[in-house]
Each structure stands twice: as C-alpha cells, then as structure tokens.
Scaffold this active site. Structure first.
Site, PDB file in Angstrom:
ATOM      1  N   GLU A 131       0.844  -1.208   0.000  1.00  0.00           N
ATOM      2  CA  GLU A 131       0.000   0.000   0.000  1.00  0.00           C
ATOM      3  C   GLU A 131       0.877   1.255   0.000  1.00  0.00           C
ATOM      4  O   GLU A 131       0.769   2.103   0.897  1.00  0.00           O
ATOM      5  CB  GLU A 131      -0.886   0.012   1.250  1.00  0.00           C
ATOM      6  CG  GLU A 131      -1.736  -1.225   1.449  1.00  0.00           C
ATOM      7  CD  GLU A 131      -2.399  -1.286   2.833  1.00  0.00           C
ATOM      8  OE1 GLU A 131      -2.195  -0.361   3.651  1.00  0.00           O
ATOM      9  OE2 GLU A 131      -3.110  -2.261   3.092  1.00  0.00           O
ATOM     10  N   CYS A 185      -2.581  33.355  10.376  1.00  0.00           N
ATOM     11  CA  CYS A 185      -2.387  33.964  11.697  1.00  0.00           C
ATOM     12  C   CYS A 185      -2.120  32.914  12.762  1.00  0.00           C
ATOM     13  O   CYS A 185      -2.962  32.656  13.630  1.00  0.00           O
ATOM     14  CB  CYS A 185      -3.621  34.783  12.056  1.00  0.00           C
ATOM     15  SG  CYS A 185      -3.888  36.058  10.831  1.00  0.00           S
ATOM     16  N   GLU A 186      -0.984  32.274  12.698  1.00  0.00           N
ATOM     17  CA  GLU A 186      -0.539  31.274  13.670  1.00  0.00           C
ATOM     18  C   GLU A 186       0.979  31.318  13.673  1.00  0.00           C
ATOM     19  O   GLU A 186       1.588  31.341  12.593  1.00  0.00           O
ATOM     20  CB  GLU A 186      -0.911  29.845  13.212  1.00  0.00           C
ATOM     21  CG  GLU A 186      -2.361  29.545  13.075  1.00  0.00           C
ATOM     22  CD  GLU A 186      -2.977  28.918  14.313  1.00  0.00           C
ATOM     23  OE1 GLU A 186      -2.249  28.634  15.287  1.00  0.00           O
ATOM     24  OE2 GLU A 186      -4.194  28.733  14.289  1.00  0.00           O
TER      25      GLU A 186
HETATM   26  N1  LLP Z   1      -1.553   1.966   4.421  1.00  0.00           N
HETATM   27  C1  LLP Z   1      -2.070   2.443   5.557  1.00  0.00           C
HETATM   28  C2  LLP Z   1      -3.040   1.638   6.313  1.00  0.00           C
HETATM   29  C3  LLP Z   1      -1.695   3.723   6.026  1.00  0.00           C
HETATM   30  O1  LLP Z   1      -2.209   4.190   7.154  1.00  0.00           O
HETATM   31  C4  LLP Z   1      -0.766   4.487   5.263  1.00  0.00           C
HETATM   32  C5  LLP Z   1      -0.357   5.808   5.721  1.00  0.00           C
HETATM   33  C6  LLP Z   1      -0.265   3.941   4.074  1.00  0.00           C
HETATM   34  C7  LLP Z   1      -0.672   2.673   3.689  1.00  0.00           C
HETATM   35  C8  LLP Z   1       0.698   4.680   3.178  1.00  0.00           C
HETATM   36  O2  LLP Z   1       1.946   4.820   3.749  1.00  0.00           O
HETATM   37  P1  LLP Z   1       3.176   5.445   2.920  1.00  0.00           P
HETATM   38  O3  LLP Z   1       3.558   4.491   1.812  1.00  0.00           O
HETATM   39  O4  LLP Z   1       2.723   6.735   2.380  1.00  0.00           O
HETATM   40  O5  LLP Z   1       4.251   5.582   3.922  1.00  0.00           O
HETATM   41  N2  LLP Z   1       0.438  12.623   6.993  1.00  0.00           N
HETATM   42  C9  LLP Z   1       1.673  11.956   7.336  1.00  0.00           C
HETATM   43  C10 LLP Z   1       1.678  10.507   6.908  1.00  0.00           C
HETATM   44  C11 LLP Z   1       0.546   9.712   7.474  1.00  0.00           C
HETATM   45  C12 LLP Z   1       0.589   8.303   6.996  1.00  0.00           C
HETATM   46  C13 LLP Z   1      -0.674   7.614   7.321  1.00  0.00           C
HETATM   47  N3  LLP Z   1      -0.775   6.306   6.808  1.00  0.00           N
HETATM   48  C14 LLP Z   1       2.838  12.722   6.712  1.00  0.00           C
HETATM   49  O6  LLP Z   1       2.591  13.753   6.091  1.00  0.00           O
HETATM   50  O7  LLP Z   1       3.988  12.340   6.880  1.00  0.00           O
END
Ligand code: LLP
Length: 427
Positions: free
Chosen positions: A286, A355-356
């Site tokens: 994923e 404004c933060e």
């Molecule tokens: N699968 C699940 C169940 C997840 O919760 C996530 C990310 C992914 C796959 C994808 O993961 P990746 O390949 O992108 O590492 N907003 C945060 C990241 C939150 C990630 C949440 N879950 C940031 O900006 O770093």
C-alpha cells in the site's frame, strides 16, 4: 533522478520552467511530474514482476490518502495500480478516475455503515478490518444487502517502525489494528460469521521508514500467524505488508524499493517452499509517499522580506493550510529558488500569511532572494494537497500535472466565494 532540475538557471518540472507555470496559473500551486509518478510506480511493479511467477501473485494498491487528485489516480490506474482507501469519499474518487473496484482495499479504524454498504455494492477486493466490533458490523451490513464481505485483519505486530511518533502505527499503544496476541481469536470470530469471507492478513507499522528491517520483522510476525491459522484450517490467501518505503527529504538515504522487495520476496519464497510446497501467496503493498512524494513541489511566490528582531522572515503566499507537514510534524522540506541569484545569501524562516506562529514552511534557510521571487517547496507531492484546508478562508492551491513540456491543470484554484457557498444566513 529528480524530475525537478535547473535548465538555463531556471528550475523546471520535466522540461517546463516553473516560471512559466507560475505565470500561467499563479501561485501557490502544486506541480507534479507525470514521468516521476510513473517511474516510482514502476519501481514497485518491476520488482514484483521479477519475484512472482504470475502477475496475480502481487498487487500494488496506491494509498489514496497521500495524493488523491483524480488525474494522479487515473495515471496510476492506467499503470495497473490498485488502491488503498480509507473512506467512502476516496472510493468514489477512485471510481471517478477510472480505477477498478476489484483492486480496491478499504483500510481504517472507523468505517461507517454507509461506507461499508457503498464498498460492498461496488464489490471491492477486500476490507482491512481493525476490530471485532467492526467485523460484526460488516457482517450485519453484508447480510442486509445479501453480499459476502472479503476480509483481511489488520494485525498490530508490535514492531517499532522507528519513525515520527505521529506516523508510527504498529506499536501496542496504537489505536490501529488488532493486537498480535488477539489475532487468532479474532480470526476465529471472523471465520464463523456467515457473511464474512476471511481472505488475508495485513499490517501497517508506520510511514517514512528509511530502513526495511522493521518491515521484514513485521512480515515474520504475519508469517507466524498465517502458519498458526493454517493449523486451524483458516486459509490466508494474501499477505499485505502495508505502506511503502520512505523518501529522501533532506538527503536521507532510504533503502531502495528493489532491495526491500528482493529481501521480502526471498523471505516469503523460502517460507512457502518450506511449508506449502511452493504454493504462492498473493503479496500486497500500500505505498503512497514513495510513489508521489518526490514527484511534486509546492510553487510559491515571495511576498515580503521582513527583518524581525531576532530573525529574518521570507513571507510567501503558501501557508500551513496548503502544506501542513512542517506545522504538524516539524517536517523538513527543501526550499529551492526557481531562478537562483548570485547575491550573498541571508538566513530566513519561510512563513505563510496564516495567523498562527506555527505557520512556517521552513526554518533557518540560507537564501538569496527578493520579493517577487518564486520558491519551490520540495518533496511536497505526498500528504501535501490531501491535508490542505481552507483555514483563514484561503482557497486551496491549483494543481498541475506536467508531462514533458505540457502543463495540465488538474485542479483549478478555489475561488473565495466557493469557500462559503455551502453556508446560509439565518432568517
Ligand atoms: N496503508 C495504511 C493503512 C496507512 O495508514 C498508510 C499511511 C499507508 C498505507 C501509506 O503509507 P506510505 O507508503 O505513504 O508511507 N500525513 C503523514 C503521513 C501519514 C501516513 C498515514 N498512513 C505525513 O505527512 O507524513
């Protein structure tokens, strides 16, 4: 190689100058490289192809939460990607982009009845279930509409992903998944429910992992469970290892996708050959960040250079509502001048108009800039636009997908009046 390089002293996206994009579409604007998205997906697809006998033995499900623009989803769908979604909204987006429901997996701890119904109606590939109450709800909803729900259990392998605490999800303290020690009992419950078909096992231990060791450790834990389930007659058809590898923000050196997948598949083949006469298990991924993160920048224009008492500020027209990551995680993003100057650099905090005090995009950067210059906030393709808000009644940025020297406007800038169009005055 980065799709953002200097040509004749102007930073370009593929072969298109970012100055041209700013002139045509304004700022702040997200700019993505089509070739980079395609290449990053191919890194996973080619590695899978190299290690499985049949194409159906692996599936890459792009994590929609990282970048959900329809054109990005369309592009990935055309590359053969499946999708990892976390809401009914993301499901509708994938379908609107031409994605196939038969390659959609639905993750998340809080799926509503409506979302389950929608996903069952579209016959998605699998629900990644995170608790016993969710199993019961899904069984009931499936029974109501006469469907079988294909299910994988998200198991919490209690492995430390060694990443930022907010994006580390595989520890005992986490709200996510079913505890490793409760997994067998939870599978037994699922297997006994009339409208649940137990298909797989999954985990997601965290995001922005630079090392593959925690992922391989998590795979070992899942393998242990699959063997234990086989002993009880519960057959697991797929193993989903969750998100992808991290990316380089400030020169970090993540393990390559090819190396990680080589080790993972070697482990899986050795296990299957030892215990299941080589009968393959479908392996699923994923990834989000590693497909789109370094394929995008946030293009912004310097509004004012302000000398503070203790610091100098470059006030730009992008803000925390456009890119939340610095405010939320103290995340580091590179800042590149689009047309570099040769005058001596000054150290600035790059801040937005919101404004933060938390509204900053980069701190203590040596930049040689003047008001009116363009800056590119680098590595902003993942969790950039998808986390943007309308705070301070700021319209969200435009999004551009560059293909060679052609810019496609894939989301127009929000107009201020659109931001309150859903609201009403009282009589
Ligand atoms: N699968 C699940 C169940 C997840 O919760 C996530 C990310 C992914 C796959 C994808 O993961 P990746 O390949 O992108 O590492 N907003 C945060 C990241 C939150 C990630 C949440 N879950 C940031 O900006 O770093």
């Amino acid at each position: 190689m980065s799709p953002f390089t200097y040509k004749n002293n102007v930073l370009c996206a593929e072969s298109l100058a970012l100055t041209d994009i700013a002139r045509q579409f304004g700022t702040p604007t997200y700019v993505y490289s089509k070739a980079s998205v395609v290449d990053n997906f191919a890194a996973y697809a080619n590695a899978c192809k190299a290690h499985v006998a049949h194409p159906d033995d692996a599936l890459i499900c792009f994590s929609v939460k990282s970048n959900s623009n329809l054109a990005i989803l369309q592009l990935l769908s055309q590359c053969g990607s499946g999708f990892d979604i976390v809401s009914g909204g993301e499901l509708l987006r994938v379908l609107a982009a031409g994605g196939s429901a038969s390659k959609i997996i639905f993750s998340g701890v809080g799926k509503s009845r409506d979302e389950m119904r929608l996903a069952l109606t579209h016959d998605i590939l699998c629900f990644n279930v995170e608790s016993i109450p969710e199993l019961h709800r899904l069984n009931a909803v499936a029974a109501e509409i006469g469907k079988q729900a294909r299910v994988s259990l998200r198991v919490n392998p209690n492995v430390d992903a060694m990443t930022h605490p907010y994006i580390s999800t595989g520890l005992k303290e986490s709200k996510f998944g079913v505890a490793f020690d409760d997994a067998l009992a939870t599978y037994r419950i699922g297997a006994a429910l009339s409208h649940i078909d137990v298909m797989g096992i999954d985990c997601h231990i965290g995001s922005q992992l630079l090392d593959d060791a925690p992922l391989l450790e998590a795979a070992d834990k899942l393998i242990e469970l699959i063997d234990a389930l086989a002993g009880e007659g519960i057959v697991i058809h797929h193993l989903d290892i969750g998100g992808g590898i991290g990316i380089s923000y400030d020169g970090d050196q993540p393990v390559t996708v090819a190396t990680y997948l080589e080790k993972l598949f070697a482990k899986i083949h050795a296990w299957r050959n030892g215990k299941y006469e080589g009968k393959p298990i479908k392996v699923m991924f994923e990834p989000g960040r590693s497909i789109v993160g370094n394929a995008g920048v946030l293009l912004t224009e310097v509004q004012y250079l302000k000398e503070g008492e203790a610091k100098n500020f470059a006030v730009v027209d992008a803000a925390m509502n456009d890119l939340m990551r610095p405010a939320m995680y103290q995340a580091w993003h590179g800042v590149e001048p689009v047309t570099p100057r040769t005058t001596p650099a000054v150290t600035y905090d790059v801040v937005g108009p919101v404004c933060e005090s938390g509204d900053w995009l980069a701190r203590s950067r040596a930049l040689s800039i003047e008001a009116g210059d363009l800056l590119a906030i680098m590595s902003a393709g993942a969790y950039g636009m998808t986390m943007a808000s309308n705070y301070n009644t700021r319209g969200r940025a435009a999004e551009i997908l560059v293909d060679g020297d052609v810019a496609h406007l894939v989301r127009r800038r929000e107009a201020p009046a659109e931001l309150f169009a859903l609201e009403s005055l009282i009589r």
